[in-house]
Design a protein around this motif. Structure first.
Motif, short mmCIF file in Angstrom:
data_model
loop_
_atom_site.label_atom_id
_atom_site.label_comp_id
_atom_site.label_asym_id
_atom_site.label_seq_id
_atom_site.Cartn_x
_atom_site.Cartn_y
_atom_site.Cartn_z
N LYS A 1 0.83 -1.21 0.00
CA LYS A 1 0.00 0.00 0.00
C LYS A 1 0.86 1.25 0.00
CE LYS A 1 -4.07 -2.10 2.18
NZ LYS A 1 -4.99 -2.09 1.03
N ALA B 1 -6.40 9.77 -0.63
CA ALA B 1 -6.39 10.36 0.71
C ALA B 1 -4.97 10.70 1.12
CB ALA B 1 -7.00 9.36 1.70
N VAL C 1 -7.59 6.22 9.37
CA VAL C 1 -7.57 4.84 8.87
C VAL C 1 -6.14 4.32 8.98
CG1 VAL C 1 -8.12 3.32 6.93
CG2 VAL C 1 -9.45 5.41 7.29
N LYS D 1 -3.45 1.23 8.19
CA LYS D 1 -3.32 0.11 7.26
C LYS D 1 -1.96 -0.58 7.37
CE LYS D 1 -6.33 2.22 3.78
NZ LYS D 1 -6.55 2.52 2.36
N VAL E 1 -6.87 -3.42 7.12
CA VAL E 1 -7.29 -2.02 7.22
C VAL E 1 -8.14 -1.85 8.48
CG1 VAL E 1 -8.68 -0.21 6.12
CG2 VAL E 1 -7.23 -1.70 4.71
N MET F 1 -10.31 0.84 10.73
CA MET F 1 -10.94 2.16 10.74
C MET F 1 -11.01 2.62 12.20
SD MET F 1 -11.75 2.16 7.43
CE MET F 1 -12.88 3.54 7.24
N GLU G 1 -3.95 7.03 7.21
CA GLU G 1 -4.62 7.76 6.13
C GLU G 1 -5.76 8.60 6.66
OE1 GLU G 1 -4.49 4.74 2.47
OE2 GLU G 1 -6.39 5.85 2.62
N GLU G 2 -5.95 9.72 6.01
CA GLU G 2 -7.11 10.56 6.26
C GLU G 2 -8.36 9.71 5.97
OE1 GLU G 2 -8.90 14.32 3.68
OE2 GLU G 2 -7.18 13.13 3.02
N TRP G 3 -9.37 9.82 6.78
CA TRP G 3 -10.62 9.04 6.61
C TRP G 3 -11.51 9.77 5.61
CZ3 TRP G 3 -13.04 5.64 10.83
CH2 TRP G 3 -14.32 5.22 10.46
N LEU G 4 -11.78 9.14 4.49
CA LEU G 4 -12.62 9.77 3.47
C LEU G 4 -14.07 9.34 3.65
CD1 LEU G 4 -10.44 9.09 0.29
CD2 LEU G 4 -10.61 11.23 1.55
N GLU H 1 -18.50 3.98 -2.11
CA GLU H 1 -17.42 3.31 -2.85
C GLU H 1 -17.92 2.70 -4.15
OE1 GLU H 1 -14.82 0.69 -0.49
OE2 GLU H 1 -15.71 1.64 1.26
N MET I 1 -13.40 5.99 -3.59
CA MET I 1 -14.38 6.60 -2.72
C MET I 1 -14.86 7.84 -3.46
SD MET I 1 -15.83 6.38 0.27
CE MET I 1 -14.89 5.71 1.63
N LEU J 1 -8.91 4.59 -3.31
CA LEU J 1 -8.68 3.98 -2.00
C LEU J 1 -7.62 2.90 -2.11
CD1 LEU J 1 -12.23 3.27 -0.52
CD2 LEU J 1 -10.59 5.00 0.22
N GLU J 2 -7.71 2.15 -3.19
CA GLU J 2 -6.79 1.01 -3.33
C GLU J 2 -6.72 0.58 -4.79
OE1 GLU J 2 -8.18 -2.82 -2.04
OE2 GLU J 2 -10.25 -2.37 -2.59
#
Ligand code: AMP
Ligand code: GLY
Length: 429
Positions: free
Chosen positions: A103, A118, A144, A146, A156, A158, A188-191, A195, A276, A285-286
């Motif tokens: 990641k 993010a 978040v 990870k 992951v 949350m 990571e910033e939570w978005l 999705e 997202m 996101l991924e």
């Protein structure tokens, strides 16, 4: 032509179901398969990470193309090894698969090539990560956390606040809950938002976008309960508007292709982009380096072009030479799971009613099934079966698939009753 398909879930059954429709295909082998796959392919017992064994099999049996379903063999470099042995194989190289297998690699790639995602911070040791949370992250801000590497979709966490993030950090980096996948950690910033998954065929230079899909990751109705590998999906997903798809086509994918080129990455296969969507703006996101499961079980039934033509052109780098056609219909699939899944569940439970389902009502893709000596079909995994129905619109496809499900029975079977309801809410919003 002879194909070898690597993998044994619902996704691989869908790939084999589609390949088997091609007039060019004479024989399909699959390692390790399941009860449904065994009706369309010859099952071989070579483990998916036994590359010497697979190369030997493909060479001796004159396999024309190998198709890799899951991420693990791709991340271990199966494509590089097959290519070095002069064998044609569909999937990205080991370095390409890093877009899923690391990641932090994927995030750095996105930042470098201007792909919206993010904000993030990466750490390789526990103390600096802890220090960052304690000094730079507000106490009550969501975050978040990870694990960097492959963790079968579980890496992951949350977190509602800093305290939870500290616990997640401990779990990943000190307790090593995901093994070496947690040697590096990403905050990571939570978005917020909805999705959607956009899967793309990529031949290294050219690309072609598939109908957007949406997965349902939580085990319970209304997106409640634990995360799973996916309990159902539908395509096309209306949340991926034409405007969003244009952005993917005109900005995001060209940036990705340019990045792959600059990084010298040979990427032939499928790039799965998880987005997202926040206020119409897509954030990545991924990345996954393969087809999704269960997204494939709704995407491939909509594909009108011969999958073999796509495989050949992706590998040859001539994806621009073919037109890929998709049905205008909608597809919905529902996963039938073992009692207890995604936690502990029993196996070897007899499944009834499969032969009463007609393919024009629902396609039955097998995931965790096996045959006993007398030909009975038994459960052998958490996600057991995936039923896909198609219709002119999402609502009719939902009604169709749910009208068929009562025909299938096995003890403690469970499934979500609300697959694709989000699409209806979106359409009527
Ligand atoms: P990933 O494997 O990175 O896609 O993460 C798995 C799931 O975690 C995603 O499908 C999202 O539901 C959620 N997730 C991951 N990253 C974020 C983020 N930055 N903000 C909100 N949700 C996220
Ligand atoms: N359904 C999510 C995945 O295949 O990763």
């Amino acid at each position: 032509m002879k194909f070898l398909v690597i993998g044994n879930g619902g996704r691989e059954h869908a790939i084999i179901w589609k390949l088997a429709q091609s007039p060019k295909v004479e024989k399909i082998y699959c390692t390790l398969g399941n009860a449904g796959i065994s009706n369309q392919a010859e099952i071989i017992n070579i483990k998916v990470d036994d590359f010497d064994g697979l190369v030997k099999f493909a060479t001796e049996n004159k396999i024309d193309y190998t198709f890799v379903g899951p991420e693990v063999p791709l991340a271990l470099g199966i494509v590089d090894i097959f290519n070095a042995n002069g064998l044609k194989i569909f999937g990205p190289s080991k370095r390409g698969a890093l877009l899923e297998a690391s990641k932090s690699f994927a995030k750095d790639f996105m930042q470098k090539y201007n792909i919206p995602t993010a904000q993030y911070h990466t750490f390789k040791d526990f103390n600096s990560a802890k220090n960052f949370l304690e000094t730079s992250w507000p106490e009550n801000k969501k975050i978040v956390v990870k694990a960097d590497g492959l963790a079968a979709g579980k890496g992951v966490i949350m977190c509602q606040n800093r305290q939870e993030a500290l616990l997640a950090l401990k779990e990943i980096m000190q307790d090593k809950s995901f093994g070496t996948a947690g040697n590096t950690i990403i905050f990571e910033e939570w978005l917020e938002g909805q999705e959607t998954s956009v899967l793309v065929f990529v031949d290294g230079k050219h690309f072609s976008i598939m109908p957007p899909a949406q997965d349902h990751k939580r085990v319970g109705d209304g997106d409640t309960g634990l995360n799973t590998g996916g309990m159902g999906a539908y395509a096309p997903a209306p949340i991926a508007t034409q405007e969003l798809l244009n952005k993917v086509k005109q900005e995001i994918m060209p940036n990705i292709i340019n990045g792959l080129h600059k990084e010298n990455i040979d990427y032939k296969g499928i790039l799965y982009i998880g987005f997202m969507v926040d206020n119409g703006n897509p954030y990545v996101l991924e990345f996954n380096c393969r087809f999704g499961d269960p997204e494939t079980q709704v995407i491939l039934p909509l594909l009108e072009t011969d999958l073999v033509d796509i495989v050949e052109n992706v590998i040859a780098g001539t994806l621009d030479k073919i037109e890929i056609k998709w049905s205008k219909k909608s597809a919905v699939c529902v996963v039938l799971a073992s009692g207890g899944y995604p936690e502990e569940y029993e196996k070897n439970i007899k499944i009834y009613g499969l032969d009463t389902i007609k393919e024009n009502k629902a396609i039955v893709f097998h995931a965790g099934t096996k045959k006993d000596e007398t030909g009975n079909i038994l459960t052998s995994g958490g996600r057991v079966l995936v039923l896909t129905s198609m219709a002119d619109d999402i609502k009719s496809a939902i009604d169709k698939v749910y009208s068929v499900i009562p025909k299938v029975k096995f003890d403690k079977m469970h499934y979500r009753k609300d697959i694709a309801q989000r699409a209806l809410k979106w359409i009527t919003k």
